[in-house]
Motif scaffolding. Sequence first.
Motif, PDB file in Angstrom:
ATOM      1  N   LEU A 197       0.866  -1.176   0.000  1.00  0.00           N
ATOM      2  CA  LEU A 197       0.000   0.000   0.000  1.00  0.00           C
ATOM      3  C   LEU A 197       0.901   1.223   0.000  1.00  0.00           C
ATOM      4  CD1 LEU A 197      -2.575  -1.200   2.700  1.00  0.00           C
ATOM      5  CD2 LEU A 197      -2.790  -1.334   0.202  1.00  0.00           C
ATOM      6  N   LEU A 198       1.019   1.867  -1.169  1.00  0.00           N
ATOM      7  CA  LEU A 198       1.949   2.973  -1.363  1.00  0.00           C
ATOM      8  C   LEU A 198       1.202   4.213  -1.837  1.00  0.00           C
ATOM      9  CD1 LEU A 198       4.763   1.034  -3.273  1.00  0.00           C
ATOM     10  CD2 LEU A 198       4.775   1.654  -0.860  1.00  0.00           C
ATOM     11  N   THR A 199       1.644   5.382  -1.362  1.00  0.00           N
ATOM     12  CA  THR A 199       1.078   6.650  -1.811  1.00  0.00           C
ATOM     13  C   THR A 199       2.206   7.568  -2.262  1.00  0.00           C
ATOM     14  OG1 THR A 199       1.196   7.780   0.327  1.00  0.00           O
ATOM     15  CG2 THR A 199      -0.740   6.404  -0.081  1.00  0.00           C
ATOM     16  N   ASP A 200       1.842   8.580  -3.033  1.00  0.00           N
ATOM     17  CA  ASP A 200       2.828   9.532  -3.534  1.00  0.00           C
ATOM     18  C   ASP A 200       3.413  10.384  -2.420  1.00  0.00           C
ATOM     19  OD1 ASP A 200       2.531   8.715  -6.161  1.00  0.00           O
ATOM     20  OD2 ASP A 200       0.846  10.083  -6.508  1.00  0.00           O
ATOM     21  N   THR A 201       2.618  10.716  -1.417  1.00  0.00           N
ATOM     22  CA  THR A 201       3.066  11.634  -0.367  1.00  0.00           C
ATOM     23  C   THR A 201       3.558  10.907   0.869  1.00  0.00           C
ATOM     24  OG1 THR A 201       0.775  11.807   0.413  1.00  0.00           O
ATOM     25  CG2 THR A 201       1.548  13.479  -1.149  1.00  0.00           C
ATOM     26  N   ARG A 204       5.053   4.278   1.958  1.00  0.00           N
ATOM     27  CA  ARG A 204       4.407   3.019   2.328  1.00  0.00           C
ATOM     28  C   ARG A 204       3.487   3.216   3.531  1.00  0.00           C
ATOM     29  NH1 ARG A 204       8.078  -0.523   5.386  1.00  0.00           N
ATOM     30  NH2 ARG A 204       6.981   0.456   7.110  1.00  0.00           N
ATOM     31  N   VAL A 205       2.263   2.707   3.388  1.00  0.00           N
ATOM     32  CA  VAL A 205       1.298   2.710   4.485  1.00  0.00           C
ATOM     33  C   VAL A 205       1.201   1.336   5.120  1.00  0.00           C
ATOM     34  CG1 VAL A 205      -1.117   3.123   5.095  1.00  0.00           C
ATOM     35  CG2 VAL A 205       0.008   4.584   3.415  1.00  0.00           C
ATOM     36  N   GLY A 206       1.316   0.300   4.318  1.00  0.00           N
ATOM     37  CA  GLY A 206       1.227  -1.058   4.838  1.00  0.00           C
ATOM     38  C   GLY A 206       1.249  -2.062   3.703  1.00  0.00           C
ATOM     39  N   ARG A 228      -5.811  -0.838  -9.716  1.00  0.00           N
ATOM     40  CA  ARG A 228      -6.524   0.427  -9.843  1.00  0.00           C
ATOM     41  C   ARG A 228      -7.290   0.751  -8.559  1.00  0.00           C
ATOM     42  NH1 ARG A 228      -3.292   1.125 -12.796  1.00  0.00           N
ATOM     43  NH2 ARG A 228      -3.320   1.196 -15.076  1.00  0.00           N
ATOM     44  N   TYR A 229      -7.876  -0.258  -7.951  1.00  0.00           N
ATOM     45  CA  TYR A 229      -8.624  -0.025  -6.711  1.00  0.00           C
ATOM     46  C   TYR A 229      -7.704   0.450  -5.591  1.00  0.00           C
ATOM     47  CZ  TYR A 229     -11.377  -1.037  -2.526  1.00  0.00           C
ATOM     48  OH  TYR A 229     -12.016  -0.944  -1.314  1.00  0.00           O
ATOM     49  N   LEU A 230      -6.541  -0.160  -5.481  1.00  0.00           N
ATOM     50  CA  LEU A 230      -5.615   0.215  -4.408  1.00  0.00           C
ATOM     51  C   LEU A 230      -5.058   1.620  -4.584  1.00  0.00           C
ATOM     52  CD1 LEU A 230      -3.559  -3.018  -3.617  1.00  0.00           C
ATOM     53  CD2 LEU A 230      -5.559  -2.087  -2.454  1.00  0.00           C
ATOM     54  N   GLN A 231      -5.024   2.133  -5.805  1.00  0.00           N
ATOM     55  CA  GLN A 231      -4.548   3.497  -6.000  1.00  0.00           C
ATOM     56  C   GLN A 231      -5.403   4.492  -5.222  1.00  0.00           C
ATOM     57  OE1 GLN A 231      -4.516   3.936 -10.283  1.00  0.00           O
ATOM     58  NE2 GLN A 231      -2.328   3.498 -10.412  1.00  0.00           N
ATOM     59  N   TYR A 232      -6.713   4.296  -5.254  1.00  0.00           N
ATOM     60  CA  TYR A 232      -7.595   5.177  -4.475  1.00  0.00           C
ATOM     61  C   TYR A 232      -7.630   4.763  -3.011  1.00  0.00           C
ATOM     62  CZ  TYR A 232     -11.823   7.117  -2.483  1.00  0.00           C
ATOM     63  OH  TYR A 232     -12.700   7.751  -1.649  1.00  0.00           O
ATOM     64  N   ALA A 233      -7.729   3.459  -2.761  1.00  0.00           N
ATOM     65  CA  ALA A 233      -7.892   2.982  -1.388  1.00  0.00           C
ATOM     66  C   ALA A 233      -6.717   3.386  -0.503  1.00  0.00           C
ATOM     67  CB  ALA A 233      -8.055   1.460  -1.387  1.00  0.00           C
ATOM     68  N   THR A 234      -5.501   3.334  -1.037  1.00  0.00           N
ATOM     69  CA  THR A 234      -4.336   3.668  -0.229  1.00  0.00           C
ATOM     70  C   THR A 234      -4.317   5.146   0.126  1.00  0.00           C
ATOM     71  OG1 THR A 234      -3.139   1.913  -1.376  1.00  0.00           O
ATOM     72  CG2 THR A 234      -1.844   3.420  -0.051  1.00  0.00           C
ATOM     73  N   GLU A 235      -4.712   6.003  -0.793  1.00  0.00           N
ATOM     74  CA  GLU A 235      -4.790   7.432  -0.480  1.00  0.00           C
ATOM     75  C   GLU A 235      -5.820   7.685   0.620  1.00  0.00           C
ATOM     76  OE1 GLU A 235      -2.919   9.783  -1.464  1.00  0.00           O
ATOM     77  OE2 GLU A 235      -1.809   8.845  -3.106  1.00  0.00           O
ATOM     78  N   HIS A 236      -6.939   6.985   0.555  1.00  0.00           N
ATOM     79  CA  HIS A 236      -7.964   7.122   1.591  1.00  0.00           C
ATOM     80  C   HIS A 236      -7.432   6.646   2.935  1.00  0.00           C
ATOM     81  CE1 HIS A 236     -11.989   7.401   3.250  1.00  0.00           C
ATOM     82  NE2 HIS A 236     -11.912   6.142   3.667  1.00  0.00           N
ATOM     83  N   LEU A 237      -6.720   5.535   2.947  1.00  0.00           N
ATOM     84  CA  LEU A 237      -6.135   5.026   4.190  1.00  0.00           C
ATOM     85  C   LEU A 237      -5.115   6.010   4.756  1.00  0.00           C
ATOM     86  CD1 LEU A 237      -5.562   1.233   3.471  1.00  0.00           C
ATOM     87  CD2 LEU A 237      -7.322   2.261   4.908  1.00  0.00           C
TER      88      LEU A 237
END
Length: 491
Positions: A197-201, A204-206, A228-237
Amino acid sequence: MNAPHLPKVAGIDSTVPPPAHTAPPVQPAQGAPAAPGAQGAPGALIQDRLAGWVSDLTTLHELNERLSRTAALDGALTELLRAGAALVGARRGLVVLEPADGLGPTTTVGLGLARADLGHLETVPRAATSFGRLLDATAGATPGAPDCAPAAKTAPPAAAPVTEIVQPDLLADEALDPRHREVAVRLGYAASYALPLLTDTAGRVGVVVWLYDEPAEPAARQRHLIGRYLQYATEHLARLVDLDRARSTTATLRAELLPPRLPRVAGVQLAARHSTGPRGGGDWFDALPLPDAALGLAVGSVTGSGPSAVAAMGRLRASLRAYAVMEGEDPVAVLSDLELLLRLTEPARSATALFAFCEPALRKIVLAGAGHSPPLIVGERRTEFVETSLSAPLGMLACWEAPSVDIRPEPGETLLLYTDGLLQRTGDAMDRAFARLHAAAASVPKAARDDPGKIADHVLRTVLPEGLDGTDGPAAAASEEDVVLLAARFE
């Protein structure tokens, strides 16, 4: 022919069926007549593919909508696991939350796995698990989602970014750690699919892992959808992680600003209960030993919520303590000084407060209130509200003033001080909320009247059946209010 659309999210299957495609057109033998409708086959193929893409986009949109409605971190993690399991065709899974910055929170949430099952997984060496390897590999990795191309089954070179780990047949893997094999057999899973679970900002989240009961692996299209789903889900997390950190910091700050323990004063027993709303409010309480074996009791509430309200609450409580030491025997003077301080230092904020000067040896109480709810006297012979005069909150008038009230509690009687949040949490109108509080205090069992803590617990259970931290029932809309209850039993 149109492809069958995926079912709605509420009843989505555990697998995502591939889009229906028509077979490629068969070229007729040379000289043979063309089959009827053969020339329309390429158009049907394109139409079927478009229908499949629309179906995929609709499914992702609905899953993202469901995830966006989760406001708590645990709920979002559970929804992520459920949606992901449907997309990759798994039945169980787990998500390990471990932000790369090391600031937390860290937790493990399972889908179809009991707490004992998660405990078994934690006994496997970290380097032997797919989520452990991904956590270590993505400590400084940049975000990236897997595309629809199948990933290699073996671990990539150390310099290459790890985007997924596929283990299609764990029990057939000779290099599998013996402890991992033992746990897999015990829990009954034979394959796994793990993604970071990775985000741009936030980086790693998990890591999230889905487990298959039989040897299996997601198809290329399933990998594309989950990526594609994880791209949004990780930002939400990541946003919920930041919110959880802010709430935790506010709760810690508030706890440090409230008394860590209640004082012991001869002739009186004390107990306090408090609960902070999710946004962090400014309700507070205090019990302060004063000269000549006296005791100062106070409750109050500052307008607003969040860190600013908590900071204002801390300043107000500290100031009241100073005024109580200097002139505690005159509660009106204490509140007058507090009102002047609030008006000069924070003119845009108001507060309610109640201060009581107690002499336990004489069983005498002198109290004054500023826009605060009247306290309750609870005993074997009476349960009644103290008749305090009407007064304005602090900071509302150019000059605050109100008379004090004298109380003479009988031996064994308890004085209950509380904030308005206790009444507002009921969800009733104020007159009915006061009636509910009075009935709860009057119904305290005789066996519990000797313990102020038991009295406070009984009142809270009766007034708020869902509990201090619950959000079920008719009071759910008012559950964000702080609650403070301070009980003083006189011997």
